[in-house]
Design a protein around this motif. Structure first.
Motif: not given
Ligand code: HEM
Ligand code: FES
Length: 481
Positions: A218-244
């Motif tokens: 119902s869109g409540m995931h926005w209200n409860v700030d539901f988040h998946d684990p954040v990928p390693d911020p020190l790893r550079e993303p591929t263009l594929f990941e960055w594109a979506g």
């Protein structure tokens, strides 16, 4: 051409529907034969049948680890949910159907077709605000199935839905996006009713545990700030990941081959005989080139197949130029990232690849028979973290450095205290010489680094505060164990 594949459609009609059992106060159990992919379209390794978390608490997301038991998860519908009511909007070319009680607030319609779908305004829908094909595509792309379309005053399933293979996409920080006519049943095998006018082909299922309309999102995931684990911020993303990922690239190629190519007098005839899944094929190729999984090689045959399709086509330079222009336009239309770094890399590939396509397409061209599929990367080390952004939202975090100060008698540790002082952009700008994230390299060059820090010539976008320089000096001069 529309977005669907008539081959898929015919096959699909003959297959029995796959099922998901919605366990009472527990997980979803997906039958074998339903593909499970992440938000980039990459298959999620799983044994079938699969138990998928729907309480939002599992430590092994998207899979269930029985956290729902400890949490006391219950799956009752909330009386405060938006009522199940079908709204009908009559336009000049079509009727648009909308059930706010089904909407999961993914925002695809308001983001992509804001001339029709008005965020926070009444009326929400202006059904004559766009071309009919754009309207149909927007309805089909609505992941919750809240939207429908018909030429007359009844929802037309063939116009509103695309027949796709059964699949669960684990969206990022949001619901499971279900496609492919999967049937939802309770533990007793009884079908779970969908709201009035809802698509039977697709739906969004809650995975944060907080929906007001369980099992649907119902869109409540926005209200409860539901988040998946954040990928390693020190790893550079591929263009594929960055594109979506594959879904974003497929969105782009579908727009390219349905909106621009058929109407163009120079390009239309070239692609008149193309296979119905050509947009999927080009999206798979681009996924692989941009550093994603080897989708094209695995699914269609790799470099040899791709090259064989250009041979003899005698592509003219003006056709190539149009092809490249429309591809960039389609990237805009599909909402691919527009940041300078991504677009520099993207356009570089489109230029490079399309010129090779022209070269290979000549009557007497002899392209090398066995080349690897190219793997493209950010150009000239212009990665997303290579410079601080000037845009407020992006700038947050990119410039921040978390300084952990050691106690006065504590030994300064490289991993804990020194490495975090260097941002990805600092590291990138020095990589030609040494690696600021490796203790051995920093230790070897510590006197030169300190000299530049003290002179204020490093980092290039502004000197460190004295406290940080002192910390580095303390580490540089302490005896290393
Ligand atoms: C970066 C540049 C390009 C990429 C990545 C690309 C990608 C592809 C791929 C993957 C295929 C094979 C699909 C299959 O497995 O059947 C293909 C086929 C084809 N490409 Fe390209 N292409 C590029 C440039 C061009 C250009 C510039 C043109 C013409 C203006 C062109 C015209 C065609 C045609 C006519 C086919 C055959 C379509 C069919 O009849 O099924 N391509 N392309
Ligand atoms: S995932 Fe959308 S409400 Fe739970």
């Amino acid at each position: 051409m529309t977005e669907d594949s008539s081959v898929e459609r015919a096959n699909d009609k003959q297959k029995p529907r796959k099922r998901i059992v919605v366990r009472s106060n527990g997980p979803y159990e997906a039958e074998p034969g339903i593909a499970i992919v992440d938000h980039l379209g990459v298959p999620v390794a799983a044994e079938a049948p699969v138990r998928l978390c729907r309480c939002g608490q599992s430590q092994t997301k998207p899979f269930c680890d029985d956290s729902h038991v400890a949490r006391g998860f219950t799956d009752g519908r909330d009386p405060r949910r938006v009522p199940d009511k079908l709204d009908v909007h009559a336009g000049q070319q079509a009727y648009v159907f909308d059930n706010r009680g089904t909407c999961a607030h993914s925002g695809f319609c308001t983001d992509r077709l804001n001339s029709v779908f008005h965020l926070g305004e009444e009326p929400f829908i202006a059904p004559s605000g766009a071309r009919l094909d754009d309207l149909i595509n927007a309805v089909r792309r609505c992941p919750s199935g809240a939207l429908g379309i018909g030429i007359g005053p009844a929802r037309d399933t063939n116009l509103s839905d695309v027949d796709r293979p059964p699949q669960i996409e684990v969206s990022k920080d949001g619901p499971y996006r279900l496609t492919g006519h999967v049937e939802l049943v309770g533990e007793d095998g009884a079908p779970i009713a969908r709201n009035e006018g809802a698509s039977q082909e697709h739906a969004s299922l809650c995975r944060c545990g907080s929906s007001l309309n369980k099992p649907f999102c119902s869109g409540m995931h926005w209200n409860v700030d539901f988040h998946d684990p954040v990928p390693d911020p020190l790893r550079e993303p591929t263009l594929f990941e960055w594109a979506g990922g594959y879904p974003a690239l497929l969105d782009m190629t579908r727009i390219f081959y349905s909106r621009y190519v058929p109407e163009d007098p120079l390009l239309g005839p070239l692609f008149a005989e193309m296979s119905p899944d050509h947009p999927e094929r080009v999206a798979a190729w681009l996924s692989e080139v941009f550093g994603g999984p080897r989708f094209y090689t695995e699914r269609y045959g790799g470099y040899r197949r791709m090259v064989s399709q250009h041979i003899g086509k005698e592509i003219r330079p003006e056709q190539r130029a149009l092809w490249a222009t429309y591809m960039v336009q389609s990237a805009d239309d599909a909402g691919l990232p527009s940041d300078p770094e991504f677009r520099a890399a993207f356009v570089a590939y489109i230029e490079w690849g399309s010129r090779i396509a022209v070269e290979n397409s000549g009557a007497d061209a002899t392209p090398p028979p066995n080349m690897p599929v190219p793997r493209w990367w950010w150009v000239c080390n212009a990665t997303p973290a290579a410079r601080p952004s000037a845009i407020a939202d992006d700038a947050q975090g990119a410039n921040e450095v978390s300084v952990v100060l050691p106690g006065p008698d504590e030994e300064v540790q490289f991993d804990q205290h020194i490495r975090p002082l260097f941002r990805p952009m600092d590291r990138n700008s020095m990589l030609f010489a040494f690696d600021l994230w490796k203790e051995e390299d920093v230790s070897k060059h510590s006197r030169q680094i300190l000299a530049r820090l003290e002179a204020g010539t490093m980092p290039c976008d502004g000197a460190w505060p004295a406290e940080r320089i002192a910390l580095f000096a303390r580490w540089a001069f302490q005896p290393h164990s």
